[in-house]
Design an enzyme around this catalytic site. Sequence first.
Site, PDB file in Angstrom:
ATOM      1  N   GLU A 279       0.845  -1.205   0.000  1.00 44.43           N
ATOM      2  CA  GLU A 279       0.000   0.000   0.000  1.00 44.43           C
ATOM      3  C   GLU A 279       0.876   1.250   0.000  1.00 44.43           C
ATOM      4  O   GLU A 279       0.590   2.237  -0.682  1.00 44.43           O
ATOM      5  CB  GLU A 279      -0.939   0.017   1.208  1.00 44.43           C
ATOM      6  N   TRP A 282       1.701   2.059  -3.349  1.00 47.98           N
ATOM      7  CA  TRP A 282       0.714   2.775  -4.171  1.00 47.98           C
ATOM      8  C   TRP A 282       1.008   4.275  -4.137  1.00 47.98           C
ATOM      9  O   TRP A 282       0.778   4.997  -5.100  1.00 47.98           O
ATOM     10  CB  TRP A 282      -0.713   2.509  -3.687  1.00 47.98           C
ATOM     11  N   TRP A 310     -20.912  14.368 -18.013  1.00 52.13           N
ATOM     12  CA  TRP A 310     -21.115  14.548 -16.568  1.00 52.13           C
ATOM     13  C   TRP A 310     -22.320  15.431 -16.319  1.00 52.13           C
ATOM     14  O   TRP A 310     -22.592  16.351 -17.095  1.00 52.13           O
ATOM     15  CB  TRP A 310     -19.874  15.180 -15.919  1.00 52.13           C
ATOM     16  N   ASN A 345      -9.811   4.246   3.660  1.00 56.29           N
ATOM     17  CA  ASN A 345      -9.616   4.023   2.223  1.00 56.29           C
ATOM     18  C   ASN A 345     -10.789   3.297   1.566  1.00 56.29           C
ATOM     19  O   ASN A 345     -11.217   3.665   0.476  1.00 56.29           O
ATOM     20  CB  ASN A 345      -8.326   3.232   1.996  1.00 56.29           C
ATOM     21  N   TRP A 363     -15.428  13.462 -11.621  1.00 55.20           N
ATOM     22  CA  TRP A 363     -14.536  13.100 -10.510  1.00 55.20           C
ATOM     23  C   TRP A 363     -13.720  14.291 -10.020  1.00 55.20           C
ATOM     24  O   TRP A 363     -13.315  14.348  -8.860  1.00 55.20           O
ATOM     25  CB  TRP A 363     -13.610  11.940 -10.917  1.00 55.20           C
ATOM     26  N   TRP A 386      -8.707   9.119  -7.552  1.00 56.04           N
ATOM     27  CA  TRP A 386      -9.995   9.480  -8.177  1.00 56.04           C
ATOM     28  C   TRP A 386     -10.067   8.918  -9.595  1.00 56.04           C
ATOM     29  O   TRP A 386     -11.102   8.411 -10.024  1.00 56.04           O
ATOM     30  CB  TRP A 386     -10.220  10.993  -8.171  1.00 56.04           C
TER      31      TRP A 386
HETATM   32  P1  FAD Z   1      -2.487   2.735   5.367  1.00 54.78           P
HETATM   33  O1  FAD Z   1      -3.415   1.703   4.859  1.00 54.78           O
HETATM   34  O2  FAD Z   1      -1.929   2.562   6.709  1.00 54.78           O
HETATM   35  O3  FAD Z   1      -1.309   2.828   4.288  1.00 54.78           O
HETATM   36  C1  FAD Z   1      -0.015   3.371   4.604  1.00 54.78           C
HETATM   37  C2  FAD Z   1       0.308   4.511   3.678  1.00 54.78           C
HETATM   38  O4  FAD Z   1       0.361   4.065   2.328  1.00 54.78           O
HETATM   39  C3  FAD Z   1      -0.727   5.626   3.692  1.00 54.78           C
HETATM   40  O5  FAD Z   1      -0.510   6.490   4.773  1.00 54.78           O
HETATM   41  C4  FAD Z   1      -0.514   6.268   2.335  1.00 54.78           C
HETATM   42  O6  FAD Z   1       0.575   7.158   2.354  1.00 54.78           O
HETATM   43  C5  FAD Z   1      -0.148   5.073   1.461  1.00 54.78           C
HETATM   44  N1  FAD Z   1      -1.348   4.557   0.788  1.00 54.78           N
HETATM   45  C6  FAD Z   1      -2.206   3.620   1.246  1.00 54.78           C
HETATM   46  N2  FAD Z   1      -3.155   3.369   0.322  1.00 54.78           N
HETATM   47  C7  FAD Z   1      -2.886   4.144  -0.740  1.00 54.78           C
HETATM   48  C8  FAD Z   1      -3.501   4.329  -2.012  1.00 54.78           C
HETATM   49  N3  FAD Z   1      -4.571   3.631  -2.394  1.00 54.78           N
HETATM   50  N4  FAD Z   1      -2.961   5.239  -2.850  1.00 54.78           N
HETATM   51  C9  FAD Z   1      -1.870   5.945  -2.506  1.00 54.78           C
HETATM   52  N5  FAD Z   1      -1.238   5.807  -1.310  1.00 54.78           N
HETATM   53  C10 FAD Z   1      -1.737   4.925  -0.442  1.00 54.78           C
HETATM   54  N6  FAD Z   1      -4.153   9.220   0.073  1.00 54.78           N
HETATM   55  C11 FAD Z   1      -3.459  10.328   0.408  1.00 54.78           C
HETATM   56  O7  FAD Z   1      -2.429  10.228   1.083  1.00 54.78           O
HETATM   57  N7  FAD Z   1      -3.866  11.568  -0.003  1.00 54.78           N
HETATM   58  C12 FAD Z   1      -4.990  11.749  -0.752  1.00 54.78           C
HETATM   59  O8  FAD Z   1      -5.304  12.892  -1.122  1.00 54.78           O
HETATM   60  C13 FAD Z   1      -5.760  10.594  -1.082  1.00 54.78           C
HETATM   61  N8  FAD Z   1      -6.915  10.721  -1.784  1.00 54.78           N
HETATM   62  C14 FAD Z   1      -7.643   9.586  -2.086  1.00 54.78           C
HETATM   63  C15 FAD Z   1      -8.816   9.719  -2.832  1.00 54.78           C
HETATM   64  C16 FAD Z   1      -9.574   8.603  -3.147  1.00 54.78           C
HETATM   65  C17 FAD Z   1     -10.836   8.738  -3.967  1.00 54.78           C
HETATM   66  C18 FAD Z   1      -9.157   7.327  -2.714  1.00 54.78           C
HETATM   67  C19 FAD Z   1      -9.962   6.098  -3.049  1.00 54.78           C
HETATM   68  C20 FAD Z   1      -7.987   7.180  -2.003  1.00 54.78           C
HETATM   69  C21 FAD Z   1      -7.206   8.297  -1.683  1.00 54.78           C
HETATM   70  N9  FAD Z   1      -5.997   8.179  -0.951  1.00 54.78           N
HETATM   71  C22 FAD Z   1      -5.285   9.313  -0.647  1.00 54.78           C
HETATM   72  C23 FAD Z   1      -5.411   6.863  -0.667  1.00 54.78           C
HETATM   73  C24 FAD Z   1      -5.775   6.217   0.681  1.00 54.78           C
HETATM   74  O9  FAD Z   1      -7.153   6.253   0.887  1.00 54.78           O
HETATM   75  C25 FAD Z   1      -5.075   6.867   1.873  1.00 54.78           C
HETATM   76  O10 FAD Z   1      -3.699   7.001   1.626  1.00 54.78           O
HETATM   77  C26 FAD Z   1      -5.255   6.016   3.131  1.00 54.78           C
HETATM   78  O11 FAD Z   1      -6.615   5.836   3.406  1.00 54.78           O
HETATM   79  C27 FAD Z   1      -4.556   6.674   4.295  1.00 54.78           C
HETATM   80  O12 FAD Z   1      -4.816   5.976   5.477  1.00 54.78           O
HETATM   81  P2  FAD Z   1      -3.650   5.234   6.249  1.00 54.78           P
HETATM   82  O13 FAD Z   1      -2.507   6.163   6.461  1.00 54.78           O
HETATM   83  O14 FAD Z   1      -4.250   4.610   7.457  1.00 54.78           O
HETATM   84  O15 FAD Z   1      -3.228   4.127   5.192  1.00 54.78           O
END
Ligand code: FAD
Length: 482
Positions: A279, A282, A310, A345, A363, A386
């Site tokens: 993750e 990502w 849209w 997420n 979006w 997005w």
């Molecule tokens: P954890 O699950 O603990 O993951 C650890 C770290 O990995 C996160 O802190 C983050 O830096 C990274 N990460 C995890 N999942 C993703 C992912 N799918 N994409 C990119 N990085 C990821 N994340 C943001 O940091 N900023 C945003 O503006 C953002 N916008 C989002 C918009 C949408 C529509 C969606 C579906 C997801 C978005 N995310 C964004 C990705 C993700 O939802 C968050 O990073 C995550 O929920 C953060 O929670 P956590 O730190 O507990 O994640």
Amino acid sequence: MTVLVWFRRDLRLTDNPALAHALSTGETIVPVFIRDDEDAGDGSPGAASRWWLDGSLQALDADLRRRGGGGLVYRTGPAEAVVAALIEETGARAVVWNRVYEPWAMRRDSRLKAALKTKGVAARSFNATLLCEPGWLRNKQREPYKVFTPFWRALRATVQTPPGLPAPDRVANDATAPSERLEDWRLRPTRPDWASGLAAEWSPGEAGAARRLEAFVGQAVFDYADQRNLPALAGTSRLSPHLHFGEIGPWQVWRAATTAAQATVGDPFPGGVETFLSELAWREFSAHLLFHVPTLPTAALKPEYDRVAWRDDPPALEAWRRGRTGYPIVDAGLRELWATGWMHNRVRMIVASFLIKDLLIDWRQGAAWFWDTLVDADLANNAASWQWVAGSGADAAPYFRVFNPVSQGQTFDPTGAYVRRWAPELAGLPDTLIHAPWTATPDQLSKAGVVLGRDYPAPIVDHAVARHRALDAYRAVRTTDL
Ligand code: FAD
């Protein structure tokens, strides 16, 4: 000689290569933070990010002072002009920083490097933000990766864990420069103060980041693979805002997770840890996409999707923003976002799908709301995610995947605990009905003390009908393309 240390999104003392380099020269350092929002244009921080930045800068400033320094020098203005002025004022012969990768910032930094060179001022920059800098990883054809899994495999095979850099014991910078006052930047809201929920949830700054990491690698990381999709649990790290602002670096997170796993189960990469690190990757993939496609925040990666018809529907958009769509899991997520500046997420995917597919709203409108309200708003992650949900991005969900908000709720919030927390007016409904209150009988609603349309909205769209509408709109542009 004096060295300017330009802090940007590396608001920490530990594992900070630019700071460590400056200190290793033995020269006087001047730590600076520049508010250069005008340079950023649409990338300038939203309201929740500004709130976070205020706390993060206060924490960094205090950490610098505790180590004998004079604290951060705050300046506002286009970075090139501010740096030029600081060089004049301090006689600095070198400027160091850690790189950021937003397109506008990279353009600014290369202009600045060229300008410094002509002045004979040394400029050095470092990577503190990513495991692997965007642009490094290429596939066998030497092209940028477009699909996540091979990207992750290549990242895993290529990168070597670098040794950590401890926080310095002393940062005595006896050259200072006139500074603006952080309070005068008014980064926090005053009236109304909508940020109390954010303050209750978060501790911006390096120490807050370290506490979150320590707690997460203590237990939750081992259960991550099983629990990361359940929004009612604290199953994810919640490190995203700390990572965005660079209060902690991804290598610190990587090292902590693998070290804890080695110590606990004798394997640095057991299932939960491997999933967690993927993750984190990502985040790398999003940065990589933005680097190669600077229009990622504004234009569909698959251009035909920019022709989707849209809908312009301000009342529906407002109902979505406020968590009043009548779909409990969607509303719970948007209320969690409003109250805390963060959303789980899984729920981000559900609410994004609802806006794009059920409401057929562009979006970019959803991304803009997230940009303003998320404490972890990040240009690359937000735009890439997005576009992933819209089906228009790299390695995206297929266009015909339309999340069903009821079955998503039932699967990932089976006891309704998440909905009950954020939509308490529905708390009295049984688990079987909580994700679809409109299917309850009048008697069941009355027992739960809910009048639909009064206490909680009736659904603003019929999901089954909306799904067909979305598929038609998407198919229309795909057909045109054939
Ligand atoms: P954890 O699950 O603990 O993951 C650890 C770290 O990995 C996160 O802190 C983050 O830096 C990274 N990460 C995890 N999942 C993703 C992912 N799918 N994409 C990119 N990085 C990821 N994340 C943001 O940091 N900023 C945003 O503006 C953002 N916008 C989002 C918009 C949408 C529509 C969606 C579906 C997801 C978005 N995310 C964004 C990705 C993700 O939802 C968050 O990073 C995550 O929920 C953060 O929670 P956590 O730190 O507990 O994640």
